[in-house]
Structure formats: structure tokens, C-alpha cells
Design a protein around this motif. Structure first.
Motif, PDB file in Angstrom:
ATOM      1  N   SER A  77       0.831  -1.209   0.000  1.00 45.86           N
ATOM      2  CA  SER A  77       0.000   0.000   0.000  1.00 45.86           C
ATOM      3  C   SER A  77       0.863   1.255   0.000  1.00 45.86           C
ATOM      4  O   SER A  77       0.500   2.259  -0.613  1.00 45.86           O
ATOM      5  CB  SER A  77      -0.983   0.000   1.172  1.00 45.86           C
ATOM      6  OG  SER A  77      -0.316   0.136   2.401  1.00 45.86           O
ATOM      7  N   THR A  97      -6.074   6.821   2.626  1.00 48.98           N
ATOM      8  CA  THR A  97      -7.120   6.190   1.816  1.00 48.98           C
ATOM      9  C   THR A  97      -6.647   4.857   1.244  1.00 48.98           C
ATOM     10  O   THR A  97      -7.358   3.849   1.326  1.00 48.98           O
ATOM     11  CB  THR A  97      -7.559   7.132   0.678  1.00 48.98           C
ATOM     12  OG1 THR A  97      -8.038   8.352   1.249  1.00 48.98           O
ATOM     13  CG2 THR A  97      -8.631   6.497  -0.178  1.00 48.98           C
ATOM     14  N   ALA A 120      -6.252   2.233   4.082  1.00 48.94           N
ATOM     15  CA  ALA A 120      -7.548   1.722   4.532  1.00 48.94           C
ATOM     16  C   ALA A 120      -8.141   0.757   3.511  1.00 48.94           C
ATOM     17  O   ALA A 120      -8.658  -0.305   3.880  1.00 48.94           O
ATOM     18  CB  ALA A 120      -8.509   2.884   4.790  1.00 48.94           C
ATOM     19  N   ALA A 121      -8.066   1.094   2.239  1.00 50.11           N
ATOM     20  CA  ALA A 121      -8.628   0.232   1.198  1.00 50.11           C
ATOM     21  C   ALA A 121      -7.883  -1.101   1.115  1.00 50.11           C
ATOM     22  O   ALA A 121      -8.507  -2.165   1.027  1.00 50.11           O
ATOM     23  CB  ALA A 121      -8.583   0.947  -0.150  1.00 50.11           C
ATOM     24  N   ASP A 158      -5.967  -2.520   3.543  1.00 53.49           N
ATOM     25  CA  ASP A 158      -6.196  -3.269   4.784  1.00 53.49           C
ATOM     26  C   ASP A 158      -7.574  -3.924   4.802  1.00 53.49           C
ATOM     27  O   ASP A 158      -7.728  -5.082   5.188  1.00 53.49           O
ATOM     28  CB  ASP A 158      -6.057  -2.362   6.008  1.00 53.49           C
ATOM     29  CG  ASP A 158      -4.621  -1.992   6.310  1.00 53.49           C
ATOM     30  OD1 ASP A 158      -3.699  -2.595   5.718  1.00 53.49           O
ATOM     31  OD2 ASP A 158      -4.414  -1.101   7.157  1.00 53.49           O
ATOM     32  N   ARG A 159      -8.572  -3.177   4.376  1.00 54.99           N
ATOM     33  CA  ARG A 159      -9.935  -3.715   4.356  1.00 54.99           C
ATOM     34  C   ARG A 159     -10.042  -4.862   3.357  1.00 54.99           C
ATOM     35  O   ARG A 159     -10.664  -5.898   3.636  1.00 54.99           O
ATOM     36  CB  ARG A 159     -10.924  -2.598   4.003  1.00 54.99           C
ATOM     37  CG  ARG A 159     -12.359  -2.998   4.079  1.00 54.99           C
ATOM     38  CD  ARG A 159     -12.762  -3.281   5.502  1.00 54.99           C
ATOM     39  NE  ARG A 159     -14.152  -3.647   5.566  1.00 54.99           N
ATOM     40  CZ  ARG A 159     -14.863  -3.636   6.661  1.00 54.99           C
ATOM     41  NH1 ARG A 159     -14.315  -3.281   7.799  1.00 54.99           N
ATOM     42  NH2 ARG A 159     -16.118  -3.989   6.646  1.00 54.99           N
ATOM     43  N   GLY A 160      -9.435  -4.692   2.200  1.00 52.15           N
ATOM     44  CA  GLY A 160      -9.435  -5.752   1.201  1.00 52.15           C
ATOM     45  C   GLY A 160      -8.724  -7.010   1.696  1.00 52.15           C
ATOM     46  O   GLY A 160      -9.188  -8.127   1.474  1.00 52.15           O
ATOM     47  N   ALA A 209      -8.334  -7.948   4.859  1.00 45.02           N
ATOM     48  CA  ALA A 209      -9.148  -8.563   5.910  1.00 45.02           C
ATOM     49  C   ALA A 209     -10.346  -9.305   5.311  1.00 45.02           C
ATOM     50  O   ALA A 209     -10.682 -10.413   5.746  1.00 45.02           O
ATOM     51  CB  ALA A 209      -9.627  -7.497   6.900  1.00 45.02           C
ATOM     52  N   THR A 210     -10.966  -8.706   4.307  1.00 42.11           N
ATOM     53  CA  THR A 210     -12.100  -9.347   3.649  1.00 42.11           C
ATOM     54  C   THR A 210     -11.665 -10.632   2.948  1.00 42.11           C
ATOM     55  O   THR A 210     -12.343 -11.663   3.045  1.00 42.11           O
ATOM     56  CB  THR A 210     -12.743  -8.380   2.634  1.00 42.11           C
ATOM     57  OG1 THR A 210     -13.152  -7.196   3.326  1.00 42.11           O
ATOM     58  CG2 THR A 210     -13.944  -9.000   1.957  1.00 42.11           C
ATOM     59  N   ARG A 268     -11.088 -13.350   5.509  1.00 43.47           N
ATOM     60  CA  ARG A 268     -12.342 -13.943   5.990  1.00 43.47           C
ATOM     61  C   ARG A 268     -12.921 -14.906   4.953  1.00 43.47           C
ATOM     62  O   ARG A 268     -13.414 -15.979   5.303  1.00 43.47           O
ATOM     63  CB  ARG A 268     -13.373 -12.881   6.339  1.00 43.47           C
ATOM     64  CG  ARG A 268     -14.661 -13.555   6.862  1.00 43.47           C
ATOM     65  CD  ARG A 268     -15.673 -12.629   7.426  1.00 43.47           C
ATOM     66  NE  ARG A 268     -16.074 -11.650   6.437  1.00 43.47           N
ATOM     67  CZ  ARG A 268     -16.820 -10.593   6.736  1.00 43.47           C
ATOM     68  NH1 ARG A 268     -17.210 -10.382   7.971  1.00 43.47           N
ATOM     69  NH2 ARG A 268     -17.157  -9.737   5.802  1.00 43.47           N
ATOM     70  N   TRP A 320     -12.486 -13.272  10.709  1.00 44.20           N
ATOM     71  CA  TRP A 320     -11.972 -11.917  10.518  1.00 44.20           C
ATOM     72  C   TRP A 320     -10.650 -11.809  11.259  1.00 44.20           C
ATOM     73  O   TRP A 320     -10.563 -12.210  12.423  1.00 44.20           O
ATOM     74  CB  TRP A 320     -12.992 -10.915  11.039  1.00 44.20           C
ATOM     75  CG  TRP A 320     -12.718  -9.510  10.629  1.00 44.20           C
ATOM     76  CD1 TRP A 320     -12.121  -8.545  11.385  1.00 44.20           C
ATOM     77  CD2 TRP A 320     -13.009  -8.900   9.375  1.00 44.20           C
ATOM     78  NE1 TRP A 320     -12.042  -7.379  10.678  1.00 44.20           N
ATOM     79  CE2 TRP A 320     -12.575  -7.569   9.426  1.00 44.20           C
ATOM     80  CE3 TRP A 320     -13.606  -9.378   8.208  1.00 44.20           C
ATOM     81  CZ2 TRP A 320     -12.714  -6.690   8.369  1.00 44.20           C
ATOM     82  CZ3 TRP A 320     -13.737  -8.491   7.147  1.00 44.20           C
ATOM     83  CH2 TRP A 320     -13.294  -7.164   7.232  1.00 44.20           C
ATOM     84  N   GLY A 329      -9.006  -9.337  12.607  1.00 43.12           N
ATOM     85  CA  GLY A 329      -8.854  -8.305  13.635  1.00 43.12           C
ATOM     86  C   GLY A 329      -9.141  -8.792  14.960  1.00 43.12           C
ATOM     87  O   GLY A 329      -8.769  -8.945  15.969  1.00 43.12           O
TER      88      GLY A 329
END
Length: 88
Positions: free
Chosen positions: A19, A66, A69-70, A72-74, A76-77, A80, A86, A88
Motif C-alpha cells: 500500500s 485512503t 484503509a482500502a 487493509d480492508r481488502g 481482511a475481507t 475472511r 476476521w 482483527g
């Protein structure tokens, strides 16, 4: 500490590095698009104005946050989806 959290650590570190590279490239492109020099000013660059230095810092911070965050979220998703838990 949960096993899923431990297993995600190296993935998270790798995603963080990726990132950073993505955000750096996006910031350089955005800075050029705004019509400024190739390189953004450093805070101690005597030949740059306050406005230019503060604008560069704000833009860089927004882009890095930005992208981080994108990514990290990707990550984590995706974790899962692969493991059912998850990270976290």
C-alpha cells in the motif's frame, strides 16, 4: 492472541508495504497533475512556499490514509473469505 491474528501478521505487513508503494505512485502522479514540480517539497525546503509545503503534506496524508484503509480492508475481507474468520 488468536491464531488467526498471528497468521495474518505477515500478510498485514506485506499489504502495508504494498500500500505504501501504491500510495507513493498515486501521490507523485497527483502532484504532477496539479501542475507542480516532479518532486513534492520537503517541510525544510527553503525555496518552497508555506502553501506548497502544507498542500503537499495534506494531499500525501489523504492519499496514504485512503490507500492504506482500502488495502487493509481488502486484505481482511479476503482473509475472511479464505479462512472464515476476521483477522482483527
Amino acid at each position: 492472541m488468536k491464531a488467526s491474528k498471528l497468521l495474518y501478521k505477515p500478510v498485514g505487513l506485506t499489504l502495508g508495504a504494498v500500500s505504501g508503494l501504491i500510495a507513493s505512485a498515486l501521490f507523485k502522479q497527483a502532484w504532477k497533475t496539479l501542475g507542480h514540480d516532479e518532486d513534492a517539497p520537503d517541510a525544510t525546503d527553503e525555496e518552497r512556499t508555506w502553501g506548497e509545503v502544507v498542500l503537499a503534506a495534506a494531499l500525501q496524508g489523504a492519499i496514504f490514509a485512503t490507500v492504506k484503509a482500502a488495502v487493509d480492508r481488502g486484505g481482511a475481507t479476503a482473509t475472511r473469505r479464505l479462512t472464515g474468520t476476521w483477522p482483527g
